[in-house]
Design an enzyme around this catalytic site. Structure first.
Site, short mmCIF file in Angstrom:
data_model
loop_
_atom_site.label_atom_id
_atom_site.label_comp_id
_atom_site.label_asym_id
_atom_site.label_seq_id
_atom_site.Cartn_x
_atom_site.Cartn_y
_atom_site.Cartn_z
N PHE A 131 -2.93 -0.07 5.19
CA PHE A 131 -1.78 1.17 5.48
C PHE A 131 -2.01 1.71 6.95
O PHE A 131 -2.89 1.83 7.32
CB PHE A 131 -2.06 1.93 4.39
CG PHE A 131 -0.72 3.11 4.12
CD1 PHE A 131 0.18 2.69 3.39
CD2 PHE A 131 -1.06 4.27 4.84
CE1 PHE A 131 1.15 3.49 3.45
CE2 PHE A 131 0.25 5.11 4.56
CZ PHE A 131 1.26 4.78 4.01
N ASP A 200 -10.70 2.27 0.75
CA ASP A 200 -9.58 3.14 0.62
C ASP A 200 -9.01 2.69 -0.77
O ASP A 200 -8.75 1.56 -1.09
CB ASP A 200 -8.56 2.98 1.71
CG ASP A 200 -7.28 3.88 1.42
OD1 ASP A 200 -6.84 4.07 0.20
OD2 ASP A 200 -6.71 4.15 2.39
N TYR A 225 -2.08 11.06 -6.27
CA TYR A 225 -0.51 11.27 -6.75
C TYR A 225 -0.02 10.05 -7.06
O TYR A 225 1.13 9.82 -7.63
CB TYR A 225 0.20 11.75 -5.74
CG TYR A 225 0.12 11.47 -4.09
CD1 TYR A 225 0.81 10.29 -3.86
CD2 TYR A 225 -0.54 12.09 -3.18
CE1 TYR A 225 0.57 9.58 -2.66
CE2 TYR A 225 -0.69 11.59 -1.92
CZ TYR A 225 -0.12 10.20 -1.80
OH TYR A 225 -0.30 9.81 -0.16
N LYS A 226 -0.58 8.75 -7.05
CA LYS A 226 -0.28 7.54 -7.48
C LYS A 226 -0.59 7.24 -9.02
O LYS A 226 -0.10 7.85 -10.03
CB LYS A 226 -0.58 6.64 -6.66
CG LYS A 226 -0.24 6.65 -5.31
CD LYS A 226 -0.84 5.36 -4.37
CE LYS A 226 -0.55 5.56 -2.98
NZ LYS A 226 0.84 5.81 -2.45
N ARG A 374 8.95 -4.12 -4.23
CA ARG A 374 7.67 -3.56 -4.90
C ARG A 374 7.88 -2.95 -6.32
O ARG A 374 8.55 -2.05 -6.35
CB ARG A 374 6.70 -2.74 -3.96
CG ARG A 374 5.37 -2.81 -4.14
CD ARG A 374 4.68 -1.82 -2.98
NE ARG A 374 4.92 -0.69 -2.98
CZ ARG A 374 4.22 0.31 -2.72
NH1 ARG A 374 3.02 0.20 -2.09
NH2 ARG A 374 4.61 1.48 -2.72
#
Length: 404
Positions: A131, A200, A225-226, A374
């Site tokens: 990322f 990560d 938050y995912k 996605r």
């Protein structure tokens, strides 16, 4: 696609949903009739969180005010909530502190790892497909510490570690393709050469077993938050293995991580244990929203979540192959279970227009430019009927939007 074939897939979805032991957890979330497949960007709202936050705001903040740091447990929240997250990532208590953003925690972890490695180790291996922010942070940390960045595919890292390697920073699941990297293998190879592993977990925590302690990971970071459904901008977390805590030297020492935070002394002396990872005053409202959201995990085994995730993504891929016009989409997510996270990424030349139309028709995924559709599968609230409907609507959209 014939009506007979469609009926067969909808019937199979109904059968799988009826046998699904996790299906009962769907009612814990505030959902509508949208097929929500973007929980790998922002998890759905657990239905009980608004009432919990009303108490935090009106009573704890509004009535108790400053007393809530002690009487409502605000002061201990970063470590208390860290211990709630720990079982989901395979960690014992006392090794995770919650607070700050993922980016800030990546910076802490990378710089602290260079200090732990010490000696002549002057290179940092970085996941070449990482990322972007992780790459930016690692490059900045390297400039500050005199290290050099070596970008590599994670599969190449075990053969590339040398006596000069201080650490590797790797995404457990590739955010774009959904590829699951070999955490045990990469970590073992780093340790064999005397280097450290920093992982990560943003796209794996809450979706699959991680095994931080079992695999000897040194440091790890992740967002909440995912798949953990903590809410937009919810605080991230930092894992520091117990064996490293006494030597963990944070590059961001703050009053909150001081051994005597209210002593307000000019000299810094680090606290013991996980609180060393703190910096400044925690974001209490977001912190307590996350704590409330974690209640949905009570009684849930992460192994069961992983089993459903694989079944969902298998079924979705099968339905896509059946419904999508030939040649219009290609999966870039690995078929092998050992190499797959909890998302499916499809390459499509018309991806921007296709995703916009999918969302308009009630199927919410997301777009990774220029050409990747996605779809994230969050097993606590996504079912097999959702997977079938998403694939069927995708097929309809592809037929409606001309190729090329």
């Amino acid at each position: 696609m014939s009506d007979t074939s469609t009926a067969a897939y909808t019937a199979e979805a109904a059968r799988l949903d009826a046998a699904d032991e996790l299906a009962k957890h769907r009612e814990k979330f505030a959902l509508d009739d949208t097929v929500y497949l973007d929980g790998n960007s922002l998890g759905a709202l657990p239905a009980h969180v608004p009432a919990r936050m009303a108490d935090v705001i009106t009573r704890q903040w509004g009535e108790l005010r400053i007393r809530s740091w002690d009487e409502s447990g605000w002061w201990t929240a970063p470590e208390r909530i860290g211990d709630r997250i720990a079982p989901l990532v395979g960690a014992a208590d006392g090794q995770i502190v919650v607070g700050d953003s993922t980016s800030v925690n990546v910076f802490k972890a990378v710089v602290a790892a260079t200090r732990l490695a010490g000696g002549d180790r002057d290179e940092i291996l970085v996941d070449a497909t990482t990322f972007p922010t992780d790459g930016y942070i690692a490059a900045s940390a390297a400039r500050m510490t005199g290290h050099r960045i070596v970008p590599l595919d994670p599969a190449e890292m075990p053969g590339a570690v040398t006596g000069r390697t201080a650490l590797a920073l790797v995404n457990h699941v590739d955010y774009r393709t959904g590829r699951l990297q070999d955490l045990p293998g990469v970590t073992a190879a780093l340790h064999a050469a005397g280097a450290l592993a920093v992982w990560d977990l943003c796209h794996s925590a809450g979706a699959l077993p991680v095994g931080l302690d079992a695999h000897g990971v040194d440091l790890a970071v992740g967002c909440t938050y995912k798949y953990l459904n903590g809410g937009p901008g919810a605080p991230a977390y930092l894992y520091v293995a117990e064996r490293h805590q006494a030597r963990f030297d944070s590059p961001l020492p703050g009053w909150n991580s001081h051994a005597d935070p209210f002593g307000m002394t000019p000299d810094y002396r680090a606290a013991e244990g996980a609180p060393r990872g703190r910096v400044g005053t925690p974001d209490i409202l977001s912190m307590l929203s996350l704590e409330a959201a974690l209640d949905v995990w009570d009684g849930v085994r992460i192994e069961d979540v992983r089993a459903k995730s694989l079944a969902l993504t298998d079924f979705f891929l099968e339905c896509v192959r059946a419904y999508a016009p030939e040649g219009r989409v290609t999966s870039v997510t690995p078929e092998a279970h050992a190499e797959r996270g909890s998302q499916v990424a499809l390459r499509c030349a018309e991806a921007p227009a296709v995703m916009a139309e999918l969302i308009r028709r009630g199927v919410v995924g997301d777009l990774r430019r220029p050409d990747v559709l996605r779809f994230g599968f969050t097993p606590l609230y996504v079912g097999f009927a959702d997977a079938e409907r998403a694939a069927r609507v995708l097929g309809e959209v592809l037929r409606d939007i001309p190729a090329g």
